[in-house]
Structure formats: structure tokens, C-alpha cells
Write a protein that holds these residues in place. Structure first.
Motif: not given
Length: 574
Positions: A182, A184, A220, A223-225, A227-230
Motif C-alpha cells: 500500500v 500510502a 492521516a 490526507l485521509g490515509l 481511505d487510501r488503504g492505511v
């Protein structure tokens, strides 16, 4: 209750008010480190992150009241995490029930605490010496590699279903090759690791872990981590855990006991060595038995409130000291601050990325490794270097729990090896240097014809009695033929019954009698001489052949034989 048993209570009774401001500041600084590390090390142990906070609170309280050190900081530890996981995870049900894992971790803490308490009460402080420094270096190097490999998947944003270093490494490589990374997660985790290592090196007084945690939570959120799979930690349970007696089955006990024993040895060795290092700075003395009671109390307290085994942290203790800590009130402040977070702000860390926790653990694992120490062992003593490498291989190849067993076995085996084959030599006289000296160091040392002076640097007991006998017989065959063999007995600290029988048989040996060789002892310690009398050896060994000093024995021989000091034999001196 006696103050000596609860030194923390005695301290609070006479607490100097002037120390309070420093202890308060140090406690708050310590909290900033304890929270993320506690959560990270809980996950390293295979347990929910929240248990790391429970553990931190209770162990700080337990040690503050029962621990003897003024500033030592206990808590979840990176060196214990893999050992806890290796003990707990095989016992957890196939569905990975976290409640059962917590119960097993708590039972492990209670067993560890009980072992430490019993050892302290029984004054068994020497248990901490079961692992020598070379084997501990090897063990920690192996542990560092094991932790690093185990945390790589979390750093890259995925998980690997594998057990054992090599299986985890292969699984990790396969997932990366399959595109499971991932981006991010790798960016936030790797970035956090770089920042931690850079700050620790360039600005060591700044709490690097706290800086990275704050930056990661901010990143987080912005950047909305999530929602980025983090993976994020998520909200923590609010409140404080109740007093809980962990439920385990009888079949769990053998593995838990084995794990607790290994954890106890490592924890005590780490605690006493760290306590000694910090006490030396202030001129204090370390009582190993009291340290055992302190760490035992800390583990019992943690185990009763859903915690897991703890140890001393040199890095956290150093932070507390740098922040001005004066007493264990620092730990009480830290425990109180973490409790307030759980009660009033449990969502404070919900946006903390899991890769950041992996970065915290990896940074800690790198601090466990001691490559310069390993190189130093290679340079100075190859035997101890080999022991270190063997301990490293034991951890990497067999696993963490077998690895600690290997480390302890190697340390004990090395002690036995040194006693089994101790250093032994012949002494001679060196003109201009008082006393009698090792002919290996001084090949041209003068000898006394007909009277070799033999030194055996160990107690004589069942394991090395044959070695002693064979060397005496070899000296009896040397040229010129000796009339006396003087044993410089000052290094001999004991003679057991097997060795006594050997000495009796040696003095009665027909070959020695035929050659007219007498065994003479000089500088024998009084306790050993009393044992010689108790064994009735003077019935066979002439009582006149025990001399208080080497000079007395040599003078007696020279008077009897008219011998004079002469040069070493040409073949030895060349």
C-alpha cells in the motif's frame, strides 16, 4: 509493613517537595513516549494495542511502590514482545480470539511476576547472571532481526500469515512481488522511521517518537490515509480495566511456564544491568534481590489488570533522567496521565496509522542490535564471538523462546567449559621481576631442575580432576626427572570428594613412587586445607608437604636437593 519491603512508600513518606516540579515535567514527557510505545509493543506481542496502555499504567504503579531504584522506568519492551507472542499465539484459538490472547498474556505476566518475587525473596539475584554478555549480544542481535522482519509487512501495509523468520521473510517477499504494498502506508511508515532515526541521532533530547506520532496523526487526518488503504488504530475503549483473574486451561500451563521462565531471566538481566548503569551515575548501589521484588510486583500488578509481562527500558529511563526525574513520582505521574487519556480522551489516537507503530518498533529493534559489540568480540576473543554467533543463530533458526534457552545453555556451558579445561601452566623465575611467572609469557624464565612449579587456575572437582591428574603425570615424565612437583595452589578454591580421591590415588601411584616423585602444595587456602584434613588426605600425602608460600616450598627443595636456578630447556626457550 517494613519499609525495606516497600521502598516507594518510605520514599513518599519523606518526599522532598523541591523534587515535585522536576518529577511532574519528567512524568509528562515520559507519557508522550509511553503511550505510542506501549501500543506498538502490545501489537508486537500479538495483543490488542489498548493492553499496552493498561500494562504501562499498572507496572509503573507496581514498581513505584516496590522497586528500589529512584528513576528506573518499567513498561512494555521490544525485547519481550516476540517472547510473549511466541508463548501466547500458539495457544490462541484458530479464530484469534483477542480476549483469550489477553487472558493468556495476563497469566504470563502473573507467572513472570511470581517467579521474580520468589527469586527476590529467596535471594536468588544470581539468576540474572545466567546469560553472559557475549550470548546476550548474540541473542539481542537475533531478536533485532526477528522483530525487523516481523514488522516489515505492517510497514508496507499488509499482513503475512506465516510463522518463523524465514517463512515470514519468504511470505513478505511474495506479497511485495504480488503487488500487495500500500503506497500510502509505506510512505507514512518509512517516513516516520527516517524521522525517528534522524532525530535520535541529530537531536537526541527531542522525543522523536512523539514528534512522529503527532505528524502521522495529522497526516492521516489531512490526507485521509484511512481511505487510501492505511490501517489506523481506531478509537480505544474508554475507561479503566477491572481487576481480572485470567482464565486459562490446564493444557496452557506448560508453555506459559516455559515462556515465563525465559521472560523472567531476560527481564531480570536487563533490569539489573540497566539499574546498575544508572545507579553508577549517582553513586547508588543496586540490590539485585530488591530489583527482583520490584519487577515481580510490576508484573503481578499488570497481570491483574489485563496487562502482559514488562521489563526495564534503558531508553525510557534515559528520557526520564534527561527530563529531570528525581524519584519514582515520575512514574506515578506517567501512570496518572495515561489514565486520564483513557478516561477523558480515548479517541485521541484513533487516527494513528499502524505503519507508524511498525516504524516505532523497527526503530527500537535497531537499538537492540549491537554490531560494534559483536565486532569487538571478534577482535578480542574469538571463543566468545563464537558464543555470540551461536546465540544469534539459535534465535534466527529456532525461534525466540528456543533462542533464549540456547543463550542460557551456551552461557552455562561456557562456564562449565572454563572449569573443565582451566588455564594451567608452569612457573619460573624472571630476573629483575619479583615472584614466579608463567613460562608461556616468559619463555626464558629460569627453572629449578628437578622441581617443576605447576599452577592450576580453577577449583579441582569431578569434571577436571582427570585433567589435573594427567598434567601431573606428564610433568613426572619431563626431563630432567623431577623429585618434587610443587603445586601453586593459591588459585584452587575448592576440592570435592572426586578430586580428593584422585589426589589420594595420585600420591599412591606406583609409577610416581617408582620415580621417587613427591607432590608438594604451596599457598593452599585455609578453607581448602581444612577440606584436605576432613578428607584425611594427610594419611597418604605427607603433612610436611604443605607449605604456606611458594618461597618456603622452593627453599625446602633447594635445601634438600642442593638445586640452583638455571635457564629454560633449549627446546622450550627457542
Amino acid at each position: 509493613m517494613r519499609a525495606s519491603l516497600v521502598p516507594g512508600v518510605a520514599l513518599l513518606g519523606s518526599y522532598p517537595a523541591k523534587s515535585l516540579p522536576r518529577d511532574l515535567v519528567a512524568g509528562l514527557v515520559l507519557t508522550a513516549l509511553l503511550v505510542p510505545q506501549g501500543m506498538a509493543y502490545a501489537e508486537l506481542a500479538g495483543l490488542p494495542a489498548i493492553t499496552g496502555l493498561y500494562t504501562s499504567i499498572l507496572c509503573l504503579l507496581g514498581y513505584a511502590f516496590f522497586g528500589p531504584s529512584r528513576i528506573l522506568v518499567l513498561g512494555p519492551d521490544s525485547s519481550l514482545g516476540p517472547m510473549i507472542a511466541a508463548t501466547v499465539l500458539p495457544l490462541v484459538a484458530a479464530d484469534g480470539d483477542p480476549r483469550r490472547a489477553v487472558a493468556l498474556g495476563s497469566a504470563l505476566a502473573l507467572m513472570t511476576g511470581a517467579m521474580a518475587l520468589l527469586a527476590g525473596i529467596g535471594k536468588l539475584g544470581f539468576i540474572a547472571d545466567l546469560i553472559s554478555k557475549p550470548t546476550m549480544i548474540g541473542y539481542m542481535n537475533g531478536l533485532a532481526l526477528t522483530i525487523l522482519v516481523g514488522q516489515l509487512p505492517k510497514l508496507f501495509g499488509f499482513s503475512v500469515d506465516a510463522s518463523g523468520l524465514f517463512a515470514e521473510l519468504i511470505g513478505f517477499a511474495a506479497e511485495v512481488a504480488g503487488g500487495a504494498t500500500v503506497p500510502a502506508a509505506l510512505a507514512i511508515g518509512l517516513g516516520g522511521l527516517v524521522v525517528i532515526l534522524a532525530l535520535q541521532r541529530v537531536l537526541p533530547k527531542i522525543p522523536a517518537v512523539l514528534v512522529v506520532v503527532v505528524l502521522s496523526i495529522g497526516a492521516a487526518a489531512v490526507l485521509g490515509l484511512g481511505d487510501r488503504g492505511v490501517d489506523l488504530v481506531g478509537p480505544l475503549p474508554q475507561g479503566f480495566p477491572p481487576l481480572t483473574i485470567p482464565y486459562i486451561t490446564l493444557s496452557d500451563v506448560p508453555l506459559l511456564l516455559a515462556g515465563a521462565l525465559g521472560i523472567t531471566v531476560v527481564s531480570l538481566a536487563d533490569t539489573i544491568s540497566t539499574a546498575t548503569a544508572f545507579a553508577a551515575r549517582t553513586g547508588q548501589r543496586v540490590d539485585g534481590n530488591k530489583e527482583m521484588i520490584g519487577i515481580g510486583a510490576a508484573n503481578v500488578a499488570a497481570g491483574l489488570f489485563q496487562g502482559f509481562p514488562v521489563s526495564t527500558s534503558g531508553s525510557r529511563t534515559a528520557v526520564a533522567e534527561q527530563a529531570g526525574a528525581r524519584t519514582q513520582v515520575t512514574g506515578l505521574v506517567g501512570a496518572g496521565a495515561i489514565s486520564l487519556i483513557l478516561l477523558l480522551a480515548p479517541g485521541l489516537l484513533r487516527n494513528l496509522p499502524q505503519p507508524t507503530l511498525a516504524a516505532v518498533v523497527i526503530a527500537a529493534s535497531l537499538s537492540l542490535a549491537d554490531i560494534p559489540g559483536t565486532v569487538r568480540l571478534y577482535r578480542l576473543r574469538r571463543t566468545e564471538f563464537s558464543l555470540s554467533i551461536a546465540a544469534f543463530v539459535g534465535v534466527v533458526w529456532l525461534g525466540v523462546l528456543p533462542g533464549i534457552a540456547v543463550a542460557v545453555a551456551l552461557s552455562i556451558g561456557n562456564v562449565f567449559r572454563r572449569a573443565w579445561w582451566p588455564y594451567q601452566t608452569v612457573l619460573g623465575r624472571v630476573p629483575g621481576i619479583p615472584g614466579y611467572h608463567d613460562v608461556r609469557s616468559y619463555p626464558h624464565a629460569e627453572r629449578l631442575p628437578g622441581c617443576p612449579i605447576y599452577r592450576f587456575d580453577a577449583p579441582v572437582f569431578f569434571a577436571n580432576a582427570r585433567t589435573f591428574r594427567e598434567q601431573i603425570l606428564a610433568l613426572a615424565e619431563s626431563q630432567p626427572r623431577p623429585a618434587w612437583i610443587i603445586v601453586a595452589a593459591e588459585p584452587i578454591t575448592d576440592v570435592d570428594t572426586t578430586a580428593a580421591d584422585m589426589l589420594r590415588d595420585l600420591d599412591l601411584d606406583l609409577e610416581l613412587n617408582k620415580k621417587g616423585v613427591d607432590i608438594v602444595f604451596a599457598e593452599m587456602k585455609d578453607p581448602v586445607r581444612r577440606k584436605i584434613d576432613q578428607y584425611e588426605l594427610t594419611a597418604t600425602i605427607d603433612p610436611a608437604h604443605f607449605y604456606p608460600t611458594l618461597d618456603a616450598a622452593i627453599t625446602a627443595f633447594r635445601t634438600t636437593a642442593g638445586a640452583e636456578w638455571g635457564p629454560a630447556p633449549a627446546e622450550e626457550a627457542s
